[in-house]
Motif scaffolding. Structure first.
Motif, PDB file in Angstrom:
ATOM      1  N   TYR A 108       0.852  -1.192   0.000  1.00 33.11           N
ATOM      2  CA  TYR A 108       0.000   0.000   0.000  1.00 33.11           C
ATOM      3  C   TYR A 108       0.880   1.231   0.000  1.00 33.11           C
ATOM      4  O   TYR A 108       1.844   1.321   0.754  1.00 33.11           O
ATOM      5  N   ARG A 109       0.519   2.210  -0.826  1.00 30.52           N
ATOM      6  CA  ARG A 109       1.262   3.480  -0.898  1.00 30.52           C
ATOM      7  C   ARG A 109       0.414   4.566  -0.275  1.00 30.52           C
ATOM      8  O   ARG A 109      -0.774   4.684  -0.559  1.00 30.52           O
ATOM      9  N   TYR A 110       1.020   5.359   0.616  1.00 29.60           N
ATOM     10  CA  TYR A 110       0.325   6.484   1.226  1.00 29.60           C
ATOM     11  C   TYR A 110       0.112   7.576   0.178  1.00 29.60           C
ATOM     12  O   TYR A 110       1.011   7.870  -0.611  1.00 29.60           O
ATOM     13  N   LEU A 111      -1.074   8.168   0.184  1.00 31.19           N
ATOM     14  CA  LEU A 111      -1.394   9.246  -0.741  1.00 31.19           C
ATOM     15  C   LEU A 111      -1.586  10.543   0.037  1.00 31.19           C
ATOM     16  O   LEU A 111      -2.205  10.531   1.108  1.00 31.19           O
ATOM     17  N   PRO A 112      -1.087  11.662  -0.476  1.00 35.01           N
ATOM     18  CA  PRO A 112      -1.279  12.935   0.225  1.00 35.01           C
ATOM     19  C   PRO A 112      -2.763  13.272   0.361  1.00 35.01           C
ATOM     20  O   PRO A 112      -3.545  13.057  -0.564  1.00 35.01           O
ATOM     21  N   HIS A 113      -3.139  13.745   1.515  1.00 31.22           N
ATOM     22  CA  HIS A 113      -4.495  14.226   1.818  1.00 31.22           C
ATOM     23  C   HIS A 113      -5.539  13.116   1.766  1.00 31.22           C
ATOM     24  O   HIS A 113      -6.721  13.395   1.598  1.00 31.22           O
ATOM     25  N   GLU A 114      -5.147  11.868   1.880  1.00 33.31           N
ATOM     26  CA  GLU A 114      -6.078  10.741   1.899  1.00 33.31           C
ATOM     27  C   GLU A 114      -5.911   9.992   3.213  1.00 33.31           C
ATOM     28  O   GLU A 114      -4.807   9.845   3.718  1.00 33.31           O
ATOM     29  N   GLU A 115      -7.035   9.502   3.756  1.00 34.17           N
ATOM     30  CA  GLU A 115      -6.970   8.756   5.004  1.00 34.17           C
ATOM     31  C   GLU A 115      -6.433   7.349   4.793  1.00 34.17           C
ATOM     32  O   GLU A 115      -5.688   6.835   5.609  1.00 34.17           O
ATOM     33  N   GLU A 116      -6.840   6.703   3.729  1.00 35.09           N
ATOM     34  CA  GLU A 116      -6.460   5.323   3.474  1.00 35.09           C
ATOM     35  C   GLU A 116      -5.386   5.252   2.387  1.00 35.09           C
ATOM     36  O   GLU A 116      -5.446   5.984   1.407  1.00 35.09           O
ATOM     37  N   PRO A 117      -4.420   4.337   2.534  1.00 40.77           N
ATOM     38  CA  PRO A 117      -3.416   4.177   1.475  1.00 40.77           C
ATOM     39  C   PRO A 117      -4.005   3.431   0.282  1.00 40.77           C
ATOM     40  O   PRO A 117      -5.025   2.750   0.398  1.00 40.77           O
TER      41      PRO A 117
END
Length: 171
Positions: free
Chosen positions: A87-96
């Protein structure tokens, strides 16, 4: 008349009802799990250092493993669970965002956005924290305060300025 009042009071006491309310959560209480850092690998592609993979384990079981993928400055970019889901973290998103399933090297490659195949080189845990980590910065800050290369500033207070001279930085 007395009977009428008695009947009215009896009707009022029998007519009362009580309502009990309880607040129920729509989601279950999350389970907090604490793991310890077990191993660290350097991610390399074509001889270039792309980042790090850090393994955290709770009880040493495969399902309890979490691999954090970090860039060279130790910023978390994503994670790989014990089943190989990346899973990659996305800016301004709660879930990756899910980027794939496979080996740890493939997951790190997808999280870091590398074009070529990646290899993992295990780092020696006795070398201490990597550069850019909070531990390394704390060690460096402590060393800087103990041995400063600059001479101590004189302890004479600055002379007061006249009101029309302006701020010190404007001089």
């Amino acid at each position: 008349m007395k009977a009428l009042l008695l009947t009215g009071a009896l009707a009022l006491t029998l007519g009362c009802r009580t309502i009990a309310t309880r607040s129920l959560s729509s989601s279950p209480t999350p389970l907090v799990r604490v793991g310890t850092q077990a191993k660290t690998w350097e991610v390399r592609s074509a001889g270039e250092r792309l980042g790090l993979v850090v393994l955290f384990q709770e009880r040493g079981l495969v399902r309890d493993s979490v691999y954090l993928v970090r860039n060279p400055w130790n910023q978390d970019l994503g994670l790989i669970d014990g089943l190989g889901r990346a899973y990659r973290y996305l800016p301004h998103e709660e879930e990756p965002a899910w980027v794939g399933t496979g080996t740890i090297a493939v997951g790190a490659q997808r999280i870091l956005g590398a074009g070529d195949d990646c290899e993992l080189v295990e780092l020696d845990p006795t070398l201490g924290p990597g550069s850019g980590s909070m531990e390394a910065n704390a060690v460096r800050t402590t060393a800087d305060t103990l041995e400063s290369p600059f001479p101590a500033a004189p302890s004479t207070p600055p002379k007061p300025r006249a009101p029309d001279e302006g701020l010190p930085q404007s001089q």
